[in-house]
Design an enzyme around this catalytic site. Sequence first.
Site, PDB file in Angstrom:
ATOM      1  N   ASP A  30       0.862  -1.188   0.000  1.00 19.03           N
ATOM      2  CA  ASP A  30       0.000   0.000   0.000  1.00 19.03           C
ATOM      3  C   ASP A  30       0.895   1.234   0.000  1.00 19.03           C
ATOM      4  O   ASP A  30       2.037   1.187   0.460  1.00 19.03           O
ATOM      5  CB  ASP A  30      -0.903  -0.002   1.243  1.00 19.03           C
ATOM      6  CG  ASP A  30      -2.129   0.890   1.087  1.00 19.03           C
ATOM      7  OD1 ASP A  30      -3.259   0.348   1.004  1.00 19.03           O
ATOM      8  OD2 ASP A  30      -1.973   2.128   1.051  1.00 19.03           O
ATOM      9  N   THR A 121     -14.128  -2.628  -7.169  1.00 16.29           N
ATOM     10  CA  THR A 121     -15.401  -2.513  -7.884  1.00 16.29           C
ATOM     11  C   THR A 121     -15.235  -1.425  -8.947  1.00 16.29           C
ATOM     12  O   THR A 121     -14.956  -0.279  -8.611  1.00 16.29           O
ATOM     13  CB  THR A 121     -16.519  -2.127  -6.895  1.00 16.29           C
ATOM     14  OG1 THR A 121     -16.566  -3.118  -5.866  1.00 16.29           O
ATOM     15  CG2 THR A 121     -17.860  -2.039  -7.595  1.00 16.29           C
ATOM     16  N   GLU A 150     -18.522  -5.790   5.315  1.00 15.71           N
ATOM     17  CA  GLU A 150     -17.750  -5.330   6.467  1.00 15.71           C
ATOM     18  C   GLU A 150     -18.438  -5.847   7.724  1.00 15.71           C
ATOM     19  O   GLU A 150     -19.658  -5.899   7.799  1.00 15.71           O
ATOM     20  CB  GLU A 150     -17.655  -3.803   6.468  1.00 15.71           C
ATOM     21  CG  GLU A 150     -16.655  -3.316   5.440  1.00 15.71           C
ATOM     22  CD  GLU A 150     -16.561  -1.797   5.348  1.00 15.71           C
ATOM     23  OE1 GLU A 150     -16.884  -1.101   6.313  1.00 15.71           O
ATOM     24  OE2 GLU A 150     -16.162  -1.330   4.269  1.00 15.71           O
ATOM     25  N   ASN A 210     -24.939  -4.956  -5.888  1.00 16.58           N
ATOM     26  CA  ASN A 210     -25.093  -3.807  -4.994  1.00 16.58           C
ATOM     27  C   ASN A 210     -26.312  -2.964  -5.362  1.00 16.58           C
ATOM     28  O   ASN A 210     -26.997  -2.433  -4.484  1.00 16.58           O
ATOM     29  CB  ASN A 210     -23.818  -2.956  -4.985  1.00 16.58           C
ATOM     30  CG  ASN A 210     -22.803  -3.511  -4.000  1.00 16.58           C
ATOM     31  OD1 ASN A 210     -23.070  -4.504  -3.309  1.00 16.58           O
ATOM     32  ND2 ASN A 210     -21.640  -2.888  -3.905  1.00 16.58           N
ATOM     33  N   GLY A 255     -35.607   2.097   7.827  1.00 20.50           N
ATOM     34  CA  GLY A 255     -34.899   2.928   8.799  1.00 20.50           C
ATOM     35  C   GLY A 255     -34.271   4.118   8.102  1.00 20.50           C
ATOM     36  O   GLY A 255     -34.843   4.647   7.137  1.00 20.50           O
ATOM     37  N   GLY A 259     -25.546   3.297   3.686  1.00 20.38           N
ATOM     38  CA  GLY A 259     -24.421   4.217   3.536  1.00 20.38           C
ATOM     39  C   GLY A 259     -23.174   3.388   3.351  1.00 20.38           C
ATOM     40  O   GLY A 259     -23.225   2.281   2.818  1.00 20.38           O
ATOM     41  N   CYS A 262     -19.473   1.634  -0.071  1.00 20.95           N
ATOM     42  CA  CYS A 262     -19.788   0.895  -1.303  1.00 20.95           C
ATOM     43  C   CYS A 262     -21.126   1.260  -1.938  1.00 20.95           C
ATOM     44  O   CYS A 262     -21.156   1.834  -3.017  1.00 20.95           O
ATOM     45  CB  CYS A 262     -19.720  -0.609  -1.035  1.00 20.95           C
ATOM     46  SG  CYS A 262     -18.036  -1.164  -0.722  1.00 20.95           S
ATOM     47  N   LYS A 325     -22.800   0.933   9.822  1.00 18.56           N
ATOM     48  CA  LYS A 325     -23.521  -0.273  10.246  1.00 18.56           C
ATOM     49  C   LYS A 325     -22.759  -0.878  11.417  1.00 18.56           C
ATOM     50  O   LYS A 325     -21.598  -0.526  11.653  1.00 18.56           O
ATOM     51  CB  LYS A 325     -23.675  -1.257   9.101  1.00 18.56           C
ATOM     52  CG  LYS A 325     -22.381  -1.885   8.623  1.00 18.56           C
ATOM     53  CD  LYS A 325     -22.719  -2.996   7.652  1.00 18.56           C
ATOM     54  CE  LYS A 325     -21.514  -3.776   7.222  1.00 18.56           C
ATOM     55  NZ  LYS A 325     -21.834  -4.881   6.347  1.00 18.56           N
TER      56      LYS A 325
HETATM   57  P1  NAD Z   1     -10.050   1.613   1.245  1.00 16.16           P
HETATM   58  O1  NAD Z   1     -10.091   3.070   0.954  1.00 16.16           O
HETATM   59  O2  NAD Z   1     -10.255   1.136   2.637  1.00 16.16           O
HETATM   60  O3  NAD Z   1      -8.660   1.011   0.740  1.00 16.16           O
HETATM   61  C1  NAD Z   1      -8.043   1.344  -0.459  1.00 16.16           C
HETATM   62  C2  NAD Z   1      -6.525   1.267  -0.230  1.00 16.16           C
HETATM   63  O4  NAD Z   1      -5.845   1.398  -1.460  1.00 16.16           O
HETATM   64  C3  NAD Z   1      -5.990   2.378   0.687  1.00 16.16           C
HETATM   65  O5  NAD Z   1      -5.311   1.808   1.782  1.00 16.16           O
HETATM   66  C4  NAD Z   1      -5.052   3.168  -0.223  1.00 16.16           C
HETATM   67  O6  NAD Z   1      -3.948   3.718   0.466  1.00 16.16           O
HETATM   68  C5  NAD Z   1      -4.639   2.099  -1.206  1.00 16.16           C
HETATM   69  N1  NAD Z   1      -4.059   2.601  -2.462  1.00 16.16           N
HETATM   70  C6  NAD Z   1      -4.488   3.636  -3.212  1.00 16.16           C
HETATM   71  N2  NAD Z   1      -3.700   3.775  -4.293  1.00 16.16           N
HETATM   72  C7  NAD Z   1      -2.751   2.804  -4.230  1.00 16.16           C
HETATM   73  C8  NAD Z   1      -1.664   2.422  -5.058  1.00 16.16           C
HETATM   74  N3  NAD Z   1      -1.408   3.052  -6.191  1.00 16.16           N
HETATM   75  N4  NAD Z   1      -0.926   1.370  -4.673  1.00 16.16           N
HETATM   76  C9  NAD Z   1      -1.171   0.718  -3.539  1.00 16.16           C
HETATM   77  N5  NAD Z   1      -2.194   1.038  -2.710  1.00 16.16           N
HETATM   78  C10 NAD Z   1      -2.972   2.062  -3.050  1.00 16.16           C
HETATM   79  O7  NAD Z   1     -11.137   0.968   0.257  1.00 16.16           O
HETATM   80  P2  NAD Z   1     -11.863  -0.462   0.410  1.00 16.16           P
HETATM   81  O8  NAD Z   1     -13.109  -0.312   1.190  1.00 16.16           O
HETATM   82  O9  NAD Z   1     -10.885  -1.475   0.798  1.00 16.16           O
HETATM   83  O10 NAD Z   1     -12.309  -0.697  -1.100  1.00 16.16           O
HETATM   84  C11 NAD Z   1     -11.393  -1.034  -2.108  1.00 16.16           C
HETATM   85  C12 NAD Z   1     -12.164  -1.492  -3.329  1.00 16.16           C
HETATM   86  O11 NAD Z   1     -12.896  -2.656  -3.003  1.00 16.16           O
HETATM   87  C13 NAD Z   1     -13.198  -0.500  -3.835  1.00 16.16           C
HETATM   88  O12 NAD Z   1     -13.291  -0.604  -5.224  1.00 16.16           O
HETATM   89  C14 NAD Z   1     -14.478  -0.983  -3.200  1.00 16.16           C
HETATM   90  O13 NAD Z   1     -15.618  -0.595  -3.922  1.00 16.16           O
HETATM   91  C15 NAD Z   1     -14.268  -2.482  -3.271  1.00 16.16           C
HETATM   92  N6  NAD Z   1     -15.018  -3.256  -2.283  1.00 16.16           N
HETATM   93  C16 NAD Z   1     -15.029  -2.866  -0.978  1.00 16.16           C
HETATM   94  C17 NAD Z   1     -15.745  -3.607  -0.062  1.00 16.16           C
HETATM   95  C18 NAD Z   1     -15.863  -3.159   1.377  1.00 16.16           C
HETATM   96  O14 NAD Z   1     -16.722  -3.687   2.086  1.00 16.16           O
HETATM   97  N7  NAD Z   1     -15.048  -2.225   1.858  1.00 16.16           N
HETATM   98  C19 NAD Z   1     -16.446  -4.751  -0.461  1.00 16.16           C
HETATM   99  C20 NAD Z   1     -16.370  -5.148  -1.799  1.00 16.16           C
HETATM  100  C21 NAD Z   1     -15.657  -4.381  -2.695  1.00 16.16           C
END
Ligand code: NAD
Length: 436
Positions: A30, A121, A150, A210, A255, A259, A262, A325
């Site tokens: 990261d 996504t 989550e 979604n 409710g 939010g 996602c 949530k």
């Molecule tokens: P997040 O913001 O928690 O994490 C994203 C991470 O990517 C951050 O830590 C950021 O520093 C890192 N990042 C950004 N640019 C980077 C790079 N060039 N190299 C390395 N790291 C980099 O987001 P998230 O909730 O983990 O979501 C990530 C993706 O997964 C999104 O597309 C989201 O829609 C999808 N998603 C999330 C969930 C969920 O419940 N959170 C579920 C399914 C899908």
Amino acid sequence: MRLSVIGCGYLGAVHAAAMASIGHEVVGIDVDERKIASLSRGEAPFFEPGLTEILTEGIASGRLSFTTDMAAAAGAKVHFVGVGTPQQKDGYAADLTYVNAAIDGLLPHLSPGDIVAGKSTVPVGTAAGLAPRVHATGATLVWNPEFLREGWAVQDTIDPDRLVAGVPDADSDGEAANILREVYHPAVAKGTPFIVTDYATAELVKVAANAFLATKISFINAMAEIAEVSGADVTQLADAIGHDARIGRRFLGAGIGFGGGCLPKDIRAFSARAEELGRGESVGFLREVDAINLRRRERAVEITVSALGGAVFEKKITVLGAAFKPHSDDIRDSPALDVAVRLHGLGASVTVTDPAAIENARRAHPQLTYVEDRDEALRDADAVIVVTEWDEWRRDLSPEHASTLTAGRILVDGRNCMDAAAWRAAGWTYVGMGRP
Ligand code: NAD
């Protein structure tokens, strides 16, 4: 297998630790140094049940490590890309800056035969756009959308209800999909559906899922609006229609709406992409889904104001919840905090408590008062509003106990999760959403 995971947020950190827990050798990468430092110490940078345990185990076993150095991806067979795809600042579309940067950063470290598995996504068409760059290195791009919830992320990652792999047309022998089957071996061995598609279908599966969930929530919230003007009870309505197996009761909790990081941005990005494709009208209803959702936050504020006699100025309101949530500390687009901020804006003295999200909430909204201890937060309140359905009050707060703490006896149940009859019997004015 040796794996790299690019992006160690909610998705990536869990993915990296979960993959190590099922036996792979994983490096998480990261750009956020603080996040990487925390993960390297075995400390989850966010609240996710079970994550600390598998992080600690993975690091102790030597199979899991974290770094900011993209070069560490070299030598891995599969590279998962799970960076953020937030809503653009000036529109509804997804911001693909991070996906592009992650892929560009990864390219020099790929070897022929590697798999790049996109998990973020993304709008339909993204993988097809990225593929030529990846394929020029001799690696193969697959799109492997993530469906984790989550709060259940560890379990959902290790034991998902389905796996989807979008593969390039050229992968006619299914080699890339077979490598992913090896990665997810415990789930595959127990017969979890593994669906191999083209890129576009894999990308659409995620946003369609979604969109459906958001629609289901807004559907019941629309029924709540009708219930409010007709005297019906939306919770009984949901129970009754939910018995129909074709409908199902889950995601029919009326409710203050959805939010998080996602659903809101995903339905907006879907609308934007459909418009680009000339089919905006096909998902035009998602604008309505969004509008219904946002109206419910305002409605919760109206209900609270009216329960307090028409004004909240200088009234002490305790807001139970901040996370979008329960079982999460995620406050991205949290309806709970939105309601708290709106009440504060109307002049109420707002005290927020939450078992996990206070630190994040304070950073985003320092103007609110935060109290960690639930009972301290309740002390002297004129009204209490439930905005996140944590067990700490849904299950563990009795009206008798609350009565020993608060000044007033008004409970606004923004999640319809409290026992209305019990609170009324204890002398409280109970007001739910879409209930008489
Ligand atoms: P997040 O913001 O928690 O994490 C994203 C991470 O990517 C951050 O830590 C950021 O520093 C890192 N990042 C950004 N640019 C980077 C790079 N060039 N190299 C390395 N790291 C980099 O987001 P998230 O909730 O983990 O979501 C990530 C993706 O997964 C999104 O597309 C989201 O829609 C999808 N998603 C999330 C969930 C969920 O419940 N959170 C579920 C399914 C899908």
